[in-house]
Design a protein around this motif. Sequence first.
Motif, PDB file in Angstrom:
ATOM      1  N   ALA A   1     127.927  67.188  33.075  1.00  0.00           N
ATOM      2  CA  ALA A   1     127.645  67.267  34.506  1.00  0.00           C
ATOM      3  C   ALA A   1     128.218  68.544  35.112  1.00  0.00           C
ATOM      4  O   ALA A   1     127.546  69.241  35.888  1.00  0.00           O
ATOM      5  CB  ALA A   1     128.218  66.043  35.215  1.00  0.00           C
ATOM      6  N   GLU A   2     129.463  68.865  34.775  1.00  0.00           N
ATOM      7  CA  GLU A   2     130.081  70.063  35.346  1.00  0.00           C
ATOM      8  C   GLU A   2     129.376  71.321  34.855  1.00  0.00           C
ATOM      9  O   GLU A   2     129.137  72.253  35.637  1.00  0.00           O
ATOM     10  CB  GLU A   2     131.563  70.114  34.988  1.00  0.00           C
ATOM     11  N   LEU A   3     129.026  71.340  33.569  1.00  0.00           N
ATOM     12  CA  LEU A   3     128.346  72.522  33.035  1.00  0.00           C
ATOM     13  C   LEU A   3     126.982  72.704  33.692  1.00  0.00           C
ATOM     14  O   LEU A   3     126.592  73.826  34.048  1.00  0.00           O
ATOM     15  CB  LEU A   3     128.205  72.398  31.520  1.00  0.00           C
ATOM     16  N   SER A   4     126.235  71.616  33.878  1.00  0.00           N
ATOM     17  CA  SER A   4     124.933  71.701  34.528  1.00  0.00           C
ATOM     18  C   SER A   4     125.072  72.233  35.950  1.00  0.00           C
ATOM     19  O   SER A   4     124.249  73.035  36.412  1.00  0.00           O
ATOM     20  CB  SER A   4     124.249  70.331  34.547  1.00  0.00           C
ATOM     21  N   SER A   5     126.121  71.804  36.646  1.00  0.00           N
ATOM     22  CA  SER A   5     126.322  72.278  38.019  1.00  0.00           C
ATOM     23  C   SER A   5     126.651  73.764  38.051  1.00  0.00           C
ATOM     24  O   SER A   5     126.309  74.461  39.012  1.00  0.00           O
ATOM     25  CB  SER A   5     127.433  71.477  38.698  1.00  0.00           C
ATOM     26  N   ILE A   6     127.283  74.265  37.011  1.00  0.00           N
ATOM     27  CA  ILE A   6     127.665  75.680  36.960  1.00  0.00           C
ATOM     28  C   ILE A   6     126.469  76.563  36.614  1.00  0.00           C
ATOM     29  O   ILE A   6     126.240  77.598  37.247  1.00  0.00           O
ATOM     30  CB  ILE A   6     128.801  75.891  35.937  1.00  0.00           C
ATOM     31  N   ILE A   7     125.679  76.143  35.617  1.00  0.00           N
ATOM     32  CA  ILE A   7     124.568  76.987  35.158  1.00  0.00           C
ATOM     33  C   ILE A   7     123.277  76.726  35.921  1.00  0.00           C
ATOM     34  O   ILE A   7     122.268  77.399  35.696  1.00  0.00           O
ATOM     35  CB  ILE A   7     124.336  76.816  33.643  1.00  0.00           C
ATOM     36  N   LYS A   8     123.300  75.708  36.793  1.00  0.00           N
ATOM     37  CA  LYS A   8     122.140  75.376  37.626  1.00  0.00           C
ATOM     38  C   LYS A   8     120.906  75.066  36.776  1.00  0.00           C
ATOM     39  O   LYS A   8     119.791  75.503  37.053  1.00  0.00           O
ATOM     40  CB  LYS A   8     121.797  76.524  38.589  1.00  0.00           C
ATOM     41  N   ALA A   9     121.098  74.269  35.734  1.00  0.00           N
ATOM     42  CA  ALA A   9     119.990  73.933  34.828  1.00  0.00           C
ATOM     43  C   ALA A   9     120.289  72.622  34.114  1.00  0.00           C
ATOM     44  O   ALA A   9     121.457  72.239  33.963  1.00  0.00           O
ATOM     45  CB  ALA A   9     119.787  75.055  33.811  1.00  0.00           C
ATOM     46  N   PRO A  10     119.246  71.912  33.663  1.00  0.00           N
ATOM     47  CA  PRO A  10     119.471  70.710  32.850  1.00  0.00           C
ATOM     48  C   PRO A  10     120.027  71.102  31.486  1.00  0.00           C
ATOM     49  O   PRO A  10     119.551  72.056  30.862  1.00  0.00           O
ATOM     50  CB  PRO A  10     118.074  70.091  32.733  1.00  0.00           C
ATOM     51  N   VAL A  11     121.029  70.376  31.022  1.00  0.00           N
ATOM     52  CA  VAL A  11     121.689  70.745  29.773  1.00  0.00           C
ATOM     53  C   VAL A  11     122.132  69.502  29.014  1.00  0.00           C
ATOM     54  O   VAL A  11     122.485  68.489  29.625  1.00  0.00           O
ATOM     55  CB  VAL A  11     122.906  71.662  30.035  1.00  0.00           C
ATOM     56  N   LYS A  12     122.085  69.602  27.712  1.00  0.00           N
ATOM     57  CA  LYS A  12     122.596  68.523  26.866  1.00  0.00           C
ATOM     58  C   LYS A  12     123.775  69.062  26.072  1.00  0.00           C
ATOM     59  O   LYS A  12     123.638  70.026  25.310  1.00  0.00           O
ATOM     60  CB  LYS A  12     121.500  68.033  25.919  1.00  0.00           C
ATOM     61  N   VAL A  13     124.937  68.467  26.277  1.00  0.00           N
ATOM     62  CA  VAL A  13     126.141  68.864  25.555  1.00  0.00           C
ATOM     63  C   VAL A  13     126.238  68.029  24.287  1.00  0.00           C
ATOM     64  O   VAL A  13     126.114  66.805  24.326  1.00  0.00           O
ATOM     65  CB  VAL A  13     127.399  68.672  26.423  1.00  0.00           C
ATOM     66  N   ILE A  14     126.456  68.701  23.162  1.00  0.00           N
ATOM     67  CA  ILE A  14     126.516  68.040  21.864  1.00  0.00           C
ATOM     68  C   ILE A  14     127.843  68.362  21.184  1.00  0.00           C
ATOM     69  O   ILE A  14     128.232  69.528  21.090  1.00  0.00           O
ATOM     70  CB  ILE A  14     125.346  68.484  20.964  1.00  0.00           C
ATOM     71  N   TRP A  15     128.518  67.333  20.731  1.00  0.00           N
ATOM     72  CA  TRP A  15     129.737  67.502  19.947  1.00  0.00           C
ATOM     73  C   TRP A  15     129.377  67.488  18.460  1.00  0.00           C
ATOM     74  O   TRP A  15     128.489  66.739  18.037  1.00  0.00           O
ATOM     75  CB  TRP A  15     130.713  66.358  20.191  1.00  0.00           C
ATOM     76  N   THR A  16     130.077  68.272  17.664  1.00  0.00           N
ATOM     77  CA  THR A  16     129.952  68.169  16.210  1.00  0.00           C
ATOM     78  C   THR A  16     130.911  67.094  15.714  1.00  0.00           C
ATOM     79  O   THR A  16     131.746  66.583  16.480  1.00  0.00           O
ATOM     80  CB  THR A  16     130.311  69.498  15.532  1.00  0.00           C
ATOM     81  N   ARG A  17     130.819  66.764  14.437  1.00  0.00           N
ATOM     82  CA  ARG A  17     131.777  65.821  13.864  1.00  0.00           C
ATOM     83  C   ARG A  17     133.197  66.362  13.996  1.00  0.00           C
ATOM     84  O   ARG A  17     134.138  65.619  14.308  1.00  0.00           O
ATOM     85  CB  ARG A  17     131.449  65.571  12.392  1.00  0.00           C
TER      86      ARG A  17
END
Length: 721
Positions: free
Chosen positions: A410-426
């Motif tokens: 949510a915070e990253l999307s608000s910063i870049i002004k775009a829809p984003v999916k954050v993915i963690w690795t193992r």
Amino acid sequence: MSILPKTNRRDFIKLAATAGGGLLLGFHWSSAAPASAGVISHVSDLPAGTIDFNSYLSIAPDGVITILSPNPELGQNIKTSFPMIVAEELDADWTKVKVIQAALDTKKFERQVTGGSGAIPHSWERLRKAGATARQMLVEAAAKRWNIPATSLTTDKGYVLDSGNGRKLTYGELATEASAIPVPADVKLKSIKDFKLIGTAIRNVDNQEMITGKPLYGLDFYREGMLFAMIQRPQSFGTKIKSVDAAAAKAMPGIVDVVTFKNNVAIVGKSTWQVNKARKALKVEYEADGAIESTADHDRILKTLLDSKETTIKRKDGDVDAAFKSAAKVITREYQCPFLSHTPMEPMNFFAHVRADGAELIGPTQTPEMARNETAKLLGLAPEQVTVELTRLGGGFGRRLKADYVLEAAELSSIIKAPVKVIWTREDDMTGGSYRPAVRYRFDAALDAQGNLIGYKLRGVGINAGNTTREDNFPSGAVDNLLIETIEHKSPVTTGAWRAPITNFLAFAEQAFLDEVASASGQDPVAFRLNLLNKAKQSPVGAIKYDIDRMKGVIELAAEKSQWGKKKNIAQGFSVYFSHRSYVAQVAEVAMKKGTPVLQKIHAAADCGVVVNLSGANQQVRGGIVDGLGHAFYSNLTFKDGAAEQKNFNTYRLIRMKEIPEIDVHFVKNEISPTGLGEPALPPTGGAVANALFKATGKRLYNQPFIKQEELKGVNLGERM
């Protein structure tokens, strides 16, 4: 120390079902069990003319019944069990039931949470009333059409029946008329003895989609135009960013931006592969920001705290000091467990699209309302401006109770002004917290000259563990003089709820200790526990917050089914535990083969009240046992200079298919409302196995993982260990 003799391919399929959690919930796909309900992915897919009866169900003109399952599904079978409860009271034809995962809606639903084994206990009556209300409205609509008393009509498999005149109407034919009937204020629920669906084995409604690879999970979610992101987090707890050199990462193909926020550096790009490669090109320097601890520090801290004078007393009954002074024999033992990672098969991920007028969240969370509320607070929005749509969760075990990974998106999307999916690795998942706390216990027991337990002390110390005890659990109430204390060390290492919080290890320590006390008193371990329970019933000491008869019931059932004490050349170990409102007793069986102990079988008896779905319940018990067994034997998370040393499955050991013993599951049959089953089968496992291993080898186990303990040194463990 072997875990299991070699198995054939058919057995492997059975074990895959056992260990796979939510993937294979039935052993025999061609069995005669009722057909699995279908799945509709979204409310918008409902047929035209569908009539909503209440928050949970709607009926289409063609007779298809759609039931919404509001709670997150992470393999505990709630997406099947919730609709079963509604369908039972509705008298629906299960083959015509469709299931939808509901989005977060606090106006329509309550407690849209998966955690604490509390979903079914909380919603049992609500779901039954939802189905019964719609059934009564359908009956009244039929009675009105036929101009006969509603009391003369019955229902069955999606029909309202007028047996006296040999006629019937489908629910679909009556749906429109029924929707105009005033919603009854009070409805009669079925007698449990009349259940037709509840208590049977029903396949998971997502089975077909899972085995054919249909997108169900958060990692599957995709929307045209969205960006992908991975985040570089501090690798050592207690550090903060000092400097960031992102020039090389920004220059790589597909990279849209590199963003530093809070203590994170996010790489944003057009594909997962591109952002993963670019993250490796980042140059981030960290500096200390508090205590930086290693496992050696944790071990020292825990041992020191056991002798601390600053403690919190959780329960005190009688005169403990006097009991120990007068004791003929005192037994003192200490037990310790390590930090553990949750390691769900699906690492953390979430989609967020923050706009000026609100935010859209989509992904796997055990606590969607928390995700919404914390996102709203973060962004300065009203909660109703944030929507949360749930995907199926690829495991959680408590990790997804937190909203940290949601807030990142949510915070990253608000910063870049775009829809984003954050993915963690193992590696992100295993090094970024949140872990099961490391805990150490000291138990003391005082016996009189006749071997009676007259005093009992437990002190628990933990690292970010909160209360390390469950002070009102057995044997509290059964011992005249009892003292239970807890101490916590605050650490920068983040911790959180891990399947069956605290009891996941406390049960092993307690049940292993009680076996030693039983031995010292000259009593059979099962008889010893039953005698304590009888004492608690006849002469209770302080509050009794567990059901004595239910605990005795599972003990006696497990002893009966395992033929306790009657088998030759088999070492049996016993354990019983009450947690999350349910009771589970287990008997582990070990045989010596060529000088090596082999764990052959675990018998389990569970009392969780009414069993909703026999298939799902069976798998929950089996899955809990496998989880408890594997983590007790193998898993271990250590730290060096604040950093987790185990970063992936090559160094973080989990149980393997060939190491799973035969598991025999039995349920106590009663009419008690369901009391939870997602966690209660895990806690007793370690104790039952450790006690059986002692019987076979004469060696006691005090710490986990078992495989690391000195007591097992010199034993030919074999390839299965």
